[in-house]
Design an enzyme around this catalytic site. Structure first.
Site: not given
Length: 303
Positions: A134-135
């Site tokens: 994830d970011k």
């Protein structure tokens, strides 16, 4: 253009009902309703139209506009690189590949600047990308530089032979020192941007955890992935009542301010695609994660 036809099996609002039947967000469906790409019984409707049982719903999904992905001179922490594979230590805040709302500043943009020999199996928007984090998750990610490497790494992921260990800070004082969470994960029907433990359109998901350190109101754990579902650790830890600290999507409102979830991909191991040699890499916790741990009060040393 792809077309889909559904027959309504319940009375429901059209935009919600359609979004529950495909990998489409409610906002996407509402946009298609506005442009006439979605019809009910052959006629245009409004987003708040209430379906009746037996209504025929036609969805004409517009062709996706292909993004032009450009190389960008963005610093990368490269842990390992040869002719087949790159292993990077991804920073917090960096999206892995371009998508709607994130057309630049991604790991792919940075990789294309660094080298132009990435595998093409996943197309122009995701060259070389075998798996994602994830970011706002930090840590190790492997990237394939050619199709041979991509196929090998993807096969290892499918066979569950890749070693992926994460360090996570979770809310609450975890009782068990070891545990396994086996709970299927699917898209949340009430919020298409979230995943949840569910039996509806779900996939097998298995996470093993080990307690590392207890703090007042928090626990530091190691999580080992057996499967790789979207947001898996975040969803599973929330499911057992210990959401990740700093997590804006699955955590409580009152949490630490880390700019994202306290989750770090610390260990990555795989067989080299060409030599078949076992390779294993480790990345230390980022400075901001360590700084938050330093603010917490330890309860006892377990390891």
């Amino acid at each position: 253009m792809e077309s889909y036809t559904f027959v309504a099996d319940e009375k429901a609002r059209i935009d919600k009902w359609v979004s529950d039947r495909g990998e489409w967000s409610r906002s996407q469906v509402q946009e298609w309703i506005k442009t006439g790409a979605l019809l009910v019984n052959g006629s245009a409707v409004k987003a708040n139209y209430k379906l009746q049982v037996g209504d025929e719903v036609e969805v004409n999904v517009p062709e996706a506009v292909e993004l032009e992905v450009l190389p960008e001179d963005i610093p990368l922490e490269i842990v390992f690189e040869d002719e087949d594979v790159i292993v990077v230590n991804k920073a917090r805040g960096m999206v892995v590949h371009p998508a709607a709302g994130h057309t630049s500043g991604t790991l792919v943009n940075a990789l294309l600047y660094h080298c132009d020999d990435l595998s093409g199996i996943n197309g122009v928007k995701r060259p070389g990308i075998v798996h994602r984090i994830d970011k706002d998750t930090t840590g190790l990610l492997m990237v394939a530089k050619n199709d041979l490497a991509h196929e090998s790494l993807a096969s290892q992921l499918k066979d569950k032979t890749i070693k992926r260990e994460y360090i996570a800070l979770v809310h609450g004082e975890l009782v068990h020192e070891l545990g396994t969470i086996e709970a299927p994960i699917g898209r949340d029907t009430n919020d298409r941007q979230r995943m949840t433990v569910t039996d509806r359109n779900a996939k097998e998901a298995v996470t093993h955890f080990r307690l590392l350190e207890r703090y007042k109101d928090f626990t530091l754990v190691e999580c080992k992935l057996e499967t790789g579902r979207t947001h898996q650790i975040r969803v599973h830890m929330r499911y057992i009542g210990h959401p990740l600290a700093g997590d804006p999507k699955y955590g409580p409102r009152r949490t630490i301010d880390l700019g994202g979830q306290a989750l770090h991909a610390a260990t990555l191991g795989f067989h080299h695609p060409r030599t078949k040699e076992w390779m294993e890499f480790e990345a230390p916790l980022p400075e901001d994660f360590n700084a938050e741990l330093a603010k917490l009060d330890k309860i006892e040393k377990t390891r």
